[in-house]
Design a protein around this motif. Structure first.
Motif, PDB file in Angstrom:
ATOM      1  N   ASP A 167       0.872  -1.177   0.000  1.00  0.00           N
ATOM      2  CA  ASP A 167       0.000   0.000   0.000  1.00  0.00           C
ATOM      3  C   ASP A 167       0.908   1.226   0.000  1.00  0.00           C
ATOM      4  O   ASP A 167       2.128   1.103   0.061  1.00  0.00           O
ATOM      5  CB  ASP A 167      -1.026  -0.004   1.145  1.00  0.00           C
ATOM      6  N   GLU A 168       0.336   2.412  -0.054  1.00  0.00           N
ATOM      7  CA  GLU A 168       1.133   3.624  -0.229  1.00  0.00           C
ATOM      8  C   GLU A 168       2.130   3.866   0.901  1.00  0.00           C
ATOM      9  O   GLU A 168       3.209   4.381   0.681  1.00  0.00           O
ATOM     10  CB  GLU A 168       0.217   4.834  -0.372  1.00  0.00           C
ATOM     11  N   GLU A 169       1.773   3.531   2.116  1.00  0.00           N
ATOM     12  CA  GLU A 169       2.608   3.832   3.280  1.00  0.00           C
ATOM     13  C   GLU A 169       3.504   2.669   3.696  1.00  0.00           C
ATOM     14  O   GLU A 169       4.299   2.789   4.609  1.00  0.00           O
ATOM     15  CB  GLU A 169       1.710   4.213   4.469  1.00  0.00           C
ATOM     16  N   SER A 170       3.372   1.545   3.068  1.00  0.00           N
ATOM     17  CA  SER A 170       4.034   0.320   3.512  1.00  0.00           C
ATOM     18  C   SER A 170       5.464   0.177   3.001  1.00  0.00           C
ATOM     19  O   SER A 170       5.765   0.586   1.884  1.00  0.00           O
ATOM     20  CB  SER A 170       3.209  -0.882   3.035  1.00  0.00           C
ATOM     21  N   PRO A 171       6.334  -0.450   3.810  1.00  0.00           N
ATOM     22  CA  PRO A 171       7.691  -0.764   3.343  1.00  0.00           C
ATOM     23  C   PRO A 171       7.749  -2.084   2.579  1.00  0.00           C
ATOM     24  O   PRO A 171       8.824  -2.574   2.269  1.00  0.00           O
ATOM     25  CB  PRO A 171       8.486  -0.861   4.652  1.00  0.00           C
ATOM     26  N   TYR A 172       6.576  -2.654   2.284  1.00  0.00           N
ATOM     27  CA  TYR A 172       6.507  -3.961   1.641  1.00  0.00           C
ATOM     28  C   TYR A 172       5.974  -3.848   0.218  1.00  0.00           C
ATOM     29  O   TYR A 172       5.213  -2.946  -0.112  1.00  0.00           O
ATOM     30  CB  TYR A 172       5.614  -4.918   2.446  1.00  0.00           C
ATOM     31  N   TYR A 173       6.378  -4.824  -0.598  1.00  0.00           N
ATOM     32  CA  TYR A 173       5.981  -4.876  -2.007  1.00  0.00           C
ATOM     33  C   TYR A 173       5.681  -6.324  -2.361  1.00  0.00           C
ATOM     34  O   TYR A 173       6.201  -7.244  -1.731  1.00  0.00           O
ATOM     35  CB  TYR A 173       7.133  -4.389  -2.910  1.00  0.00           C
ATOM     36  N   PHE A 174       4.875  -6.498  -3.388  1.00  0.00           N
ATOM     37  CA  PHE A 174       4.674  -7.826  -3.958  1.00  0.00           C
ATOM     38  C   PHE A 174       5.372  -7.858  -5.306  1.00  0.00           C
ATOM     39  O   PHE A 174       5.279  -6.905  -6.090  1.00  0.00           O
ATOM     40  CB  PHE A 174       3.188  -8.136  -4.160  1.00  0.00           C
ATOM     41  N   MET A 175       6.055  -8.954  -5.567  1.00  0.00           N
ATOM     42  CA  MET A 175       6.636  -9.186  -6.884  1.00  0.00           C
ATOM     43  C   MET A 175       5.803 -10.293  -7.511  1.00  0.00           C
ATOM     44  O   MET A 175       5.945 -11.468  -7.186  1.00  0.00           O
ATOM     45  CB  MET A 175       8.119  -9.583  -6.771  1.00  0.00           C
ATOM     46  N   GLN A 176       4.877  -9.900  -8.370  1.00  0.00           N
ATOM     47  CA  GLN A 176       3.897 -10.790  -8.974  1.00  0.00           C
ATOM     48  C   GLN A 176       4.406 -11.328 -10.300  1.00  0.00           C
ATOM     49  O   GLN A 176       4.818 -10.568 -11.171  1.00  0.00           O
ATOM     50  CB  GLN A 176       2.581 -10.032  -9.197  1.00  0.00           C
ATOM     51  N   LEU A 203       1.757 -17.056  -8.142  1.00  0.00           N
ATOM     52  CA  LEU A 203       3.106 -16.789  -7.646  1.00  0.00           C
ATOM     53  C   LEU A 203       3.347 -15.290  -7.437  1.00  0.00           C
ATOM     54  O   LEU A 203       3.419 -14.515  -8.381  1.00  0.00           O
ATOM     55  CB  LEU A 203       4.156 -17.341  -8.617  1.00  0.00           C
ATOM     56  N   ALA A 204       3.459 -14.927  -6.166  1.00  0.00           N
ATOM     57  CA  ALA A 204       3.811 -13.551  -5.790  1.00  0.00           C
ATOM     58  C   ALA A 204       4.707 -13.637  -4.563  1.00  0.00           C
ATOM     59  O   ALA A 204       4.400 -14.358  -3.616  1.00  0.00           O
ATOM     60  CB  ALA A 204       2.568 -12.726  -5.496  1.00  0.00           C
ATOM     61  N   PHE A 205       5.807 -12.930  -4.604  1.00  0.00           N
ATOM     62  CA  PHE A 205       6.746 -12.903  -3.488  1.00  0.00           C
ATOM     63  C   PHE A 205       6.573 -11.597  -2.731  1.00  0.00           C
ATOM     64  O   PHE A 205       6.348 -10.547  -3.336  1.00  0.00           O
ATOM     65  CB  PHE A 205       8.192 -12.981  -3.997  1.00  0.00           C
ATOM     66  N   LEU A 206       6.721 -11.670  -1.421  1.00  0.00           N
ATOM     67  CA  LEU A 206       6.697 -10.473  -0.600  1.00  0.00           C
ATOM     68  C   LEU A 206       8.129  -9.954  -0.492  1.00  0.00           C
ATOM     69  O   LEU A 206       9.058 -10.725  -0.217  1.00  0.00           O
ATOM     70  CB  LEU A 206       6.131 -10.796   0.790  1.00  0.00           C
ATOM     71  N   LEU A 207       8.309  -8.645  -0.719  1.00  0.00           N
ATOM     72  CA  LEU A 207       9.630  -8.029  -0.714  1.00  0.00           C
ATOM     73  C   LEU A 207       9.657  -6.833   0.225  1.00  0.00           C
ATOM     74  O   LEU A 207       8.615  -6.286   0.580  1.00  0.00           O
ATOM     75  CB  LEU A 207       9.979  -7.485  -2.106  1.00  0.00           C
ATOM     76  N   THR A 208      10.863  -6.411   0.543  1.00  0.00           N
ATOM     77  CA  THR A 208      11.057  -5.130   1.203  1.00  0.00           C
ATOM     78  C   THR A 208      12.350  -4.519   0.681  1.00  0.00           C
ATOM     79  O   THR A 208      13.149  -5.187   0.020  1.00  0.00           O
ATOM     80  CB  THR A 208      11.101  -5.254   2.738  1.00  0.00           C
ATOM     81  N   ILE A 209      12.534  -3.261   0.992  1.00  0.00           N
ATOM     82  CA  ILE A 209      13.804  -2.589   0.719  1.00  0.00           C
ATOM     83  C   ILE A 209      14.640  -2.811   1.975  1.00  0.00           C
ATOM     84  O   ILE A 209      14.287  -2.305   3.049  1.00  0.00           O
ATOM     85  CB  ILE A 209      13.585  -1.098   0.425  1.00  0.00           C
ATOM     86  N   PRO A 210      15.710  -3.579   1.889  1.00  0.00           N
ATOM     87  CA  PRO A 210      16.422  -4.005   3.102  1.00  0.00           C
ATOM     88  C   PRO A 210      16.978  -2.869   3.947  1.00  0.00           C
ATOM     89  O   PRO A 210      17.044  -2.978   5.174  1.00  0.00           O
ATOM     90  CB  PRO A 210      17.544  -4.895   2.561  1.00  0.00           C
ATOM     91  N   LEU A 246      13.727 -10.757  -0.366  1.00  0.00           N
ATOM     92  CA  LEU A 246      12.531 -11.582  -0.202  1.00  0.00           C
ATOM     93  C   LEU A 246      12.224 -11.763   1.280  1.00  0.00           C
ATOM     94  O   LEU A 246      13.129 -11.931   2.101  1.00  0.00           O
ATOM     95  CB  LEU A 246      12.752 -12.956  -0.842  1.00  0.00           C
ATOM     96  N   ILE A 247      10.940 -11.766   1.594  1.00  0.00           N
ATOM     97  CA  ILE A 247      10.478 -11.925   2.972  1.00  0.00           C
ATOM     98  C   ILE A 247       9.811 -13.281   3.141  1.00  0.00           C
ATOM     99  O   ILE A 247       9.091 -13.752   2.251  1.00  0.00           O
ATOM    100  CB  ILE A 247       9.474 -10.813   3.333  1.00  0.00           C
ATOM    101  N   THR A 248      10.031 -13.873   4.307  1.00  0.00           N
ATOM    102  CA  THR A 248       9.330 -15.092   4.710  1.00  0.00           C
ATOM    103  C   THR A 248       8.541 -14.772   5.974  1.00  0.00           C
ATOM    104  O   THR A 248       9.054 -14.089   6.875  1.00  0.00           O
ATOM    105  CB  THR A 248      10.342 -16.221   5.006  1.00  0.00           C
ATOM    106  N   ILE A 249       7.315 -15.273   6.032  1.00  0.00           N
ATOM    107  CA  ILE A 249       6.489 -15.089   7.227  1.00  0.00           C
ATOM    108  C   ILE A 249       6.242 -16.474   7.828  1.00  0.00           C
ATOM    109  O   ILE A 249       5.334 -17.189   7.398  1.00  0.00           O
ATOM    110  CB  ILE A 249       5.146 -14.404   6.901  1.00  0.00           C
ATOM    111  N   PRO A 250       7.059 -16.879   8.813  1.00  0.00           N
ATOM    112  CA  PRO A 250       6.908 -18.227   9.371  1.00  0.00           C
ATOM    113  C   PRO A 250       5.574 -18.401  10.092  1.00  0.00           C
ATOM    114  O   PRO A 250       5.212 -17.576  10.928  1.00  0.00           O
ATOM    115  CB  PRO A 250       8.089 -18.378  10.333  1.00  0.00           C
ATOM    116  N   ASN A 251       4.870 -19.435   9.724  1.00  0.00           N
ATOM    117  CA  ASN A 251       3.562 -19.758  10.318  1.00  0.00           C
ATOM    118  C   ASN A 251       2.607 -18.565  10.309  1.00  0.00           C
ATOM    119  O   ASN A 251       1.769 -18.434  11.190  1.00  0.00           O
ATOM    120  CB  ASN A 251       3.725 -20.276  11.750  1.00  0.00           C
TER     121      ASN A 251
END
Length: 149
Positions: free
Chosen positions: A41-50, A57-64, A96-101
């Motif tokens: 979303d506009e304020e989020s540090p996260y992105y989807f790579m679709q 298949l879409a990966f969750l990303l961030t700017i490290p 790339l981000i992983t969200i365990p469980n």
């Protein structure tokens, strides 16, 4: 513009100028060569790579650097050449981000293998770093564990 179907976003229109091209795909997904990066979303540090090929298949990303301001690495000469990066090139870096469980507080990111994107020609590559102490599972919120949350 082209239309693609996605599981997460439904049908979306993709501007060809925004398509990210991975010459050799990404590790474990070598057949996936075209993606679009969409903000969470506009304020989020996260992105989807679709993926443009696989709707599911879409990966969750961030700017490290937002989470790891001291994150540094060198890109090998072969990758610089392949991505046509020079000192004047605009480059973005994602991990790339992983969200365990499904637990957001325990999210990790892969600092060992950043995605390097030349925004001038929209070519990208996931580069596995050598001679580094970074891992594939660096905690985004390390204090959550200490606080017992």
């Amino acid at each position: 513009m082209r239309k693609i179907n996605t599981s997460r976003f439904g049908e979306i229109e993709v501007d060809e100028k925004r398509v990210v091209h991975f010459k050799n795909g990404i590790p474990a997904f070598e057949d996936e060569k075209e993606f679009i990066i969409l903000p969470y979303d506009e304020e989020s540090p996260y992105y989807f790579m679709q993926s443009l090929k696989s709707p599911d298949l879409a990966f969750l990303l961030t700017i490290p650097f937002l989470f790891f301001p001291n994150y540094t690495f060198e890109i090998d000469d072969d990758s610089l050449e392949e991505l046509e990066i020079n000192p004047k090139t605009k480059v973005f870096y994602y991990t790339l981000i992983t969200i365990p469980n499904g637990s957001i507080r325990y999210m990790t990111t892969n600092l060992l293998a950043p995605i390097v994107l030349n925004t001038d020609n929209m070519t990208a590559k996931q580069i596995v770093l050598e001679k580094t102490n970074y891992t594939t599972k660096e905690r985004l919120f390390p204090d959550a564990k200490k606080e017992g949350k």
